[in-house]
Design a protein around this motif. Structure first.
Motif, PDB file in Angstrom:
ATOM      1  N   VAL A  66     -73.621-106.114 -31.435  1.00 19.37           N
ATOM      2  CA  VAL A  66     -73.319-107.458 -31.939  1.00 19.37           C
ATOM      3  C   VAL A  66     -71.812-107.611 -32.164  1.00 19.37           C
ATOM      4  O   VAL A  66     -71.249-108.677 -31.909  1.00 19.37           O
ATOM      5  N   LEU A  67     -71.149-106.545 -32.603  1.00 19.74           N
ATOM      6  CA  LEU A  67     -69.690-106.608 -32.761  1.00 19.74           C
ATOM      7  C   LEU A  67     -68.999-106.760 -31.412  1.00 19.74           C
ATOM      8  O   LEU A  67     -68.011-107.485 -31.291  1.00 19.74           O
ATOM      9  N   LEU A 106     -70.271-108.233 -28.970  1.00 18.97           N
ATOM     10  CA  LEU A 106     -70.630-109.588 -28.540  1.00 18.97           C
ATOM     11  C   LEU A 106     -69.523-110.592 -28.847  1.00 18.97           C
ATOM     12  O   LEU A 106     -69.321-111.535 -28.092  1.00 18.97           O
ATOM     13  N   ARG A 107     -68.803-110.377 -29.940  1.00 14.30           N
ATOM     14  CA  ARG A 107     -67.726-111.304 -30.292  1.00 14.30           C
ATOM     15  C   ARG A 107     -66.716-111.454 -29.166  1.00 14.30           C
ATOM     16  O   ARG A 107     -66.256-112.540 -28.873  1.00 14.30           O
ATOM     17  N   GLY A 108     -66.385-110.346 -28.511  1.00 17.10           N
ATOM     18  CA  GLY A 108     -65.426-110.401 -27.408  1.00 17.10           C
ATOM     19  C   GLY A 108     -65.992-111.110 -26.195  1.00 17.10           C
ATOM     20  O   GLY A 108     -65.285-111.833 -25.494  1.00 17.10           O
ATOM     21  N   ALA A 128     -68.364-113.431 -26.267  1.00 12.70           N
ATOM     22  CA  ALA A 128     -68.701-114.824 -26.568  1.00 12.70           C
ATOM     23  C   ALA A 128     -67.560-115.769 -26.216  1.00 12.70           C
ATOM     24  O   ALA A 128     -67.802-116.905 -25.829  1.00 12.70           O
ATOM     25  N   GLN A 129     -66.333-115.294 -26.343  1.00 13.51           N
ATOM     26  CA  GLN A 129     -65.195-116.148 -26.026  1.00 13.51           C
ATOM     27  C   GLN A 129     -64.999-116.299 -24.523  1.00 13.51           C
ATOM     28  O   GLN A 129     -64.697-117.379 -24.039  1.00 13.51           O
ATOM     29  N   VAL A 182     -74.153-114.473 -24.262  1.00 10.18           N
ATOM     30  CA  VAL A 182     -74.523-114.316 -25.668  1.00 10.18           C
ATOM     31  C   VAL A 182     -76.023-114.071 -25.835  1.00 10.18           C
ATOM     32  O   VAL A 182     -76.435-113.125 -26.505  1.00 10.18           O
TER      33      VAL A 182
END
Length: 118
Positions: free
Chosen positions: A28-29, A31-33, A35-36, A42
């Motif tokens: 999930v961490l 995923l932040r990269g 998602a942009q 996602v």
């Protein structure tokens, strides 16, 4: 040749459960990269993290998770890259050991008792 119990329980099963939850959190961490740059990625990553946390098809989910974490490590810089690479090793270990007794894999594919009645 597999030398351990297929779905170990007890403290080993709890350790595998915690390992699955930690791997899902790292995913999930990462995923932040993603998602942009790729918002379409996602939903599949969230499904993969949920599958890993629940222990559904653990070996396959962990292998996919390790690949995604290594991609995230390649995209990160500095200490974050090293931490993600070490977490990828953790996830590879999870892929090699399986989900443990406290997983959906154990419930769906665990040992069965076959009774032969006359």
């Amino acid at each position: 040749m597999f030398l351990g119990a297929m779905f170990p329980g007890g403290l080993v099963g709890v350790a595998l459960l915690l390992g699955r939850l930690a791997a899902a959190a790292v995913l999930v961490l990462v995923l932040r990269g993603f998602a942009q740059d790729a918002p379409w990625a996602v939903f599949p990553i969230i499904v993969l993290a949920a599958s890993l946390a629940a222990g559904l098809l653990t070996r396959c989910a962990a292998a996919c998770c390790a690949a995604l974490v290594m991609v995230g490590a390649a995209r990160a810089d500095g200490a974050v890259s090293a931490i993600l690479a070490l977490n990828a090793l953790h996830v590879v270990g999870l892929a090699l050991t399986g989900g443990g007794a406290y997983s959906l894999d154990a419930r769906l594919f665990g040992r069965r008792v076959i009774r032969l009645d006359d």
